[in-house]
Design a protein around this motif. Sequence first.
Motif, PDB file in Angstrom:
ATOM      1  N   TYR A 189      30.744  32.023  37.991  1.00 47.00           N
ATOM      2  CA  TYR A 189      31.222  33.458  38.188  1.00 47.00           C
ATOM      3  C   TYR A 189      32.479  33.230  38.989  1.00 47.00           C
ATOM      4  O   TYR A 189      33.578  33.862  38.847  1.00 47.00           O
ATOM      5  N   THR A 247      39.628  40.576  35.979  1.00 46.20           N
ATOM      6  CA  THR A 247      38.313  39.900  35.715  1.00 46.20           C
ATOM      7  C   THR A 247      37.194  40.524  36.281  1.00 46.20           C
ATOM      8  O   THR A 247      36.153  40.016  36.111  1.00 46.20           O
ATOM      9  N   ARG A 248      37.386  41.249  37.091  1.00 45.32           N
ATOM     10  CA  ARG A 248      36.356  42.172  37.861  1.00 45.32           C
ATOM     11  C   ARG A 248      35.511  43.121  37.069  1.00 45.32           C
ATOM     12  O   ARG A 248      36.185  43.805  36.014  1.00 45.32           O
ATOM     13  N   PRO A 249      34.145  43.133  36.882  1.00 39.44           N
ATOM     14  CA  PRO A 249      33.429  43.748  35.944  1.00 39.44           C
ATOM     15  C   PRO A 249      33.331  45.191  36.436  1.00 39.44           C
ATOM     16  O   PRO A 249      33.592  45.462  37.619  1.00 39.44           O
ATOM     17  N   ALA A 272      35.322  32.127  36.553  1.00 41.87           N
ATOM     18  CA  ALA A 272      35.612  33.090  35.484  1.00 41.87           C
ATOM     19  C   ALA A 272      36.325  34.533  36.153  1.00 41.87           C
ATOM     20  O   ALA A 272      36.934  35.216  35.466  1.00 41.87           O
ATOM     21  N   ARG A 273      35.988  34.787  37.651  1.00 40.17           N
ATOM     22  CA  ARG A 273      36.491  35.759  38.156  1.00 40.17           C
ATOM     23  C   ARG A 273      37.006  35.548  39.575  1.00 40.17           C
ATOM     24  O   ARG A 273      36.466  35.837  40.690  1.00 40.17           O
ATOM     25  N   ASP A 325      42.303  38.210  40.797  1.00 42.98           N
ATOM     26  CA  ASP A 325      42.540  38.666  39.498  1.00 42.98           C
ATOM     27  C   ASP A 325      41.877  39.916  39.278  1.00 42.98           C
ATOM     28  O   ASP A 325      40.518  39.776  38.755  1.00 42.98           O
TER      29      ASP A 325
END
Length: 215
Positions: free
Chosen positions: A175, A186-188, A178-179, A183
Amino acid sequence: MSFEPTPPEPTPGPTPDPRTRVLSDPSAIRALAHPLRVELYALIGRAGPLTSAEAGRRLGISQALASHHIRQLARHGFLTRAPGRDNREHPWQAASHSMSWRGAGSTREGAAAADLLEQVFLESAVNRYLAWQQARGEAEPGWRDTAGVGFNSVYLTTEELEGLVGAIDALIKPYVEARPADDPATRPEGGRLVDLTYLVSVEPPSADADEPPEG
């Protein structure tokens, strides 16, 4: 004739992020071990590039004070210059978004610096948690009922403890890589910033640990 189905191709994991830093220099560790510098580093790390004036306003401190501590962070490689919107603007960005200092304890100086840094991080984490406590009554059940403090005590060998800590890190790392916090792309959807701070303490050996049991 037997038929064996072809297993699906594994889903590739995230590419390791080069912005993960391993701290080993005691002077750099001590430079970060300051409550305001930890706040500035965390703020710039999650908000993206900020000038010292912007960072100062967000933390409620003067631009001069923010600039002083930002330059100390930059001197030790925690912050770097970011492109500005014009020639008058000089924003800063985090050089890394994840770090480890576990190997610093190999020397007495490194261990002392790491102890100090961990105390500052712990105080910062407690302050953030207390702020969450004040606000969680208004949060949705999914956030309110999941975030909190857990506690377990268990007897482990050093090998088991190393494996457990490694397993926890392995769960979190994908996590983080990837996030990156700075940035937004990349935030869900529906995601919120979550601080995951866990403590691992070991009971010190007692003075009579080597004495045979009575009887």
